[in-house]
Design a protein around this motif. Structure first.
Motif, PDB file in Angstrom:
ATOM      1  N   LYS A  65     -14.099   6.036  -5.620  1.00  0.00           N
ATOM      2  CA  LYS A  65     -13.630   4.661  -5.462  1.00  0.00           C
ATOM      3  C   LYS A  65     -13.624   3.974  -6.823  1.00  0.00           C
ATOM      4  CE  LYS A  65     -14.268   0.615  -2.641  1.00  0.00           C
ATOM      5  NZ  LYS A  65     -14.893   0.045  -1.483  1.00  0.00           N
ATOM      6  N   SER A  66     -12.565   3.182  -7.080  1.00  0.00           N
ATOM      7  CA  SER A  66     -12.501   2.476  -8.363  1.00  0.00           C
ATOM      8  C   SER A  66     -13.248   1.165  -8.305  1.00  0.00           C
ATOM      9  CB  SER A  66     -11.050   2.245  -8.773  1.00  0.00           C
ATOM     10  OG  SER A  66     -10.293   1.685  -7.767  1.00  0.00           O
ATOM     11  N   SER A 122       0.840  -1.200   0.000  1.00  0.00           N
ATOM     12  CA  SER A 122       0.000   0.000   0.000  1.00  0.00           C
ATOM     13  C   SER A 122       0.869   1.241   0.000  1.00  0.00           C
ATOM     14  CB  SER A 122      -0.933   0.025   1.219  1.00  0.00           C
ATOM     15  OG  SER A 122      -0.201   0.164   2.417  1.00  0.00           O
ATOM     16  N   ARG A 123       0.279   2.315  -0.470  1.00  0.00           N
ATOM     17  CA  ARG A 123       0.908   3.635  -0.400  1.00  0.00           C
ATOM     18  C   ARG A 123      -0.172   4.665  -0.113  1.00  0.00           C
ATOM     19  NH1 ARG A 123       4.590   0.897   0.163  1.00  0.00           N
ATOM     20  NH2 ARG A 123       6.624   0.979  -0.825  1.00  0.00           N
ATOM     21  N   HIS A 124       0.032   5.405   0.969  1.00  0.00           N
ATOM     22  CA  HIS A 124      -0.817   6.532   1.328  1.00  0.00           C
ATOM     23  C   HIS A 124      -0.172   7.782   0.730  1.00  0.00           C
ATOM     24  CE1 HIS A 124      -2.017   3.647   4.405  1.00  0.00           C
ATOM     25  NE2 HIS A 124      -3.046   4.414   4.707  1.00  0.00           N
ATOM     26  N   PRO A 178      -5.883   4.116  -8.261  1.00  0.00           N
ATOM     27  CA  PRO A 178      -5.992   4.149  -6.793  1.00  0.00           C
ATOM     28  C   PRO A 178      -7.171   3.308  -6.329  1.00  0.00           C
ATOM     29  CG  PRO A 178      -5.906   6.383  -7.711  1.00  0.00           C
ATOM     30  CD  PRO A 178      -6.020   5.438  -8.865  1.00  0.00           C
ATOM     31  N   SER A 179      -7.037   2.716  -5.173  1.00  0.00           N
ATOM     32  CA  SER A 179      -8.149   1.977  -4.568  1.00  0.00           C
ATOM     33  C   SER A 179      -9.286   2.937  -4.242  1.00  0.00           C
ATOM     34  CB  SER A 179      -7.695   1.265  -3.302  1.00  0.00           C
ATOM     35  OG  SER A 179      -6.696   0.318  -3.607  1.00  0.00           O
ATOM     36  N   THR A 199      -4.917   9.900  -1.436  1.00  0.00           N
ATOM     37  CA  THR A 199      -5.014   8.994  -2.578  1.00  0.00           C
ATOM     38  C   THR A 199      -4.370   7.697  -2.113  1.00  0.00           C
ATOM     39  OG1 THR A 199      -4.822  10.844  -4.123  1.00  0.00           O
ATOM     40  CG2 THR A 199      -4.453   8.630  -5.011  1.00  0.00           C
ATOM     41  N   PHE A 200      -5.134   6.604  -2.142  1.00  0.00           N
ATOM     42  CA  PHE A 200      -4.693   5.361  -1.534  1.00  0.00           C
ATOM     43  C   PHE A 200      -4.579   4.257  -2.583  1.00  0.00           C
ATOM     44  CE2 PHE A 200      -5.651   1.389   0.853  1.00  0.00           C
ATOM     45  CZ  PHE A 200      -4.548   1.415   1.681  1.00  0.00           C
ATOM     46  N   TYR A 201      -3.397   3.672  -2.637  1.00  0.00           N
ATOM     47  CA  TYR A 201      -3.122   2.540  -3.526  1.00  0.00           C
ATOM     48  C   TYR A 201      -2.931   1.300  -2.666  1.00  0.00           C
ATOM     49  CZ  TYR A 201      -2.075   6.099  -7.033  1.00  0.00           C
ATOM     50  OH  TYR A 201      -2.161   7.144  -7.907  1.00  0.00           O
ATOM     51  N   ARG A 202      -3.535   0.180  -3.112  1.00  0.00           N
ATOM     52  CA  ARG A 202      -3.412  -1.069  -2.354  1.00  0.00           C
ATOM     53  C   ARG A 202      -3.572  -2.244  -3.308  1.00  0.00           C
ATOM     54  NH1 ARG A 202      -6.604  -4.892   0.579  1.00  0.00           N
ATOM     55  NH2 ARG A 202      -5.727  -5.311   2.630  1.00  0.00           N
ATOM     56  N   ILE A 254      -9.979   7.543  -3.346  1.00  0.00           N
ATOM     57  CA  ILE A 254      -9.513   8.895  -3.022  1.00  0.00           C
ATOM     58  C   ILE A 254     -10.479   9.434  -1.979  1.00  0.00           C
ATOM     59  CG2 ILE A 254      -9.113  11.237  -3.886  1.00  0.00           C
ATOM     60  CD1 ILE A 254      -8.525   9.934  -6.630  1.00  0.00           C
TER      61      ILE A 254
END
Length: 138
Positions: free
Chosen positions: A137-138, A67-69, A108-109, A91-94, A111
């Protein structure tokens, strides 16, 4: 000058929060909260340091999650020498990734943002509450 130092200390809480979760030290997130702190995320509402610690200890055990915040637009409003509030865009990637090398990059998973309340403690500034919300949300 005191206001700038408070803003810096509170900003650092957001930076440390993301760094701890993203780099395998999620259990340390509990140290960023007051003993009676509240952390509300899509995964649930956690009240008190023990519930917060238990949740983030479980997250730390998920070693296959990358993950990356990406925290931006951090705004801190200082109310007095012991209280402040803030808003942080996220913006959150997971992704779940078990192979070698970088994880595959997708959208991104989600925002969203964090609405934060900060309190000065004998150990420095801490989150009194961190309430996450999702805008996209994606």
């Amino acid at each position: 000058m005191e206001r700038l130092l408070i803003e810096r200390d509170c900003t650092r809480l957001s930076v440390d929060y993301g760094r701890f979760v993203d780099f395998g030290q999620a259990a340390k997130v509990a140290e960023l909260f007051t003993d009676d702190g509240v952390c509300e995320l899509s995964a649930g509402r956690f009240e008190g340091i023990d519930q917060i610690r238990a949740f983030f200890e479980k997250r730390q055990q998920q070693t296959d999650v990358v993950s990356r915040h990406v925290s931006t637009n951090i705004t801190i409003d200082v109310h007095d020498a012991d209280r402040a509030t803030g808003l942080v865009y996220l913006t959150f990637y997971r992704v779940v990734h078990q192979g070698d090398g970088p994880a595959p990059l997708g959208p991104p998973s989600f925002i969203g943002s964090y609405s934060d309340e900060y309190r000065r403690t004998p150990d420095g500034w801490r989150f009194a509450s961190r309430i996450g919300s999702t805008a996209l949300k994606s």
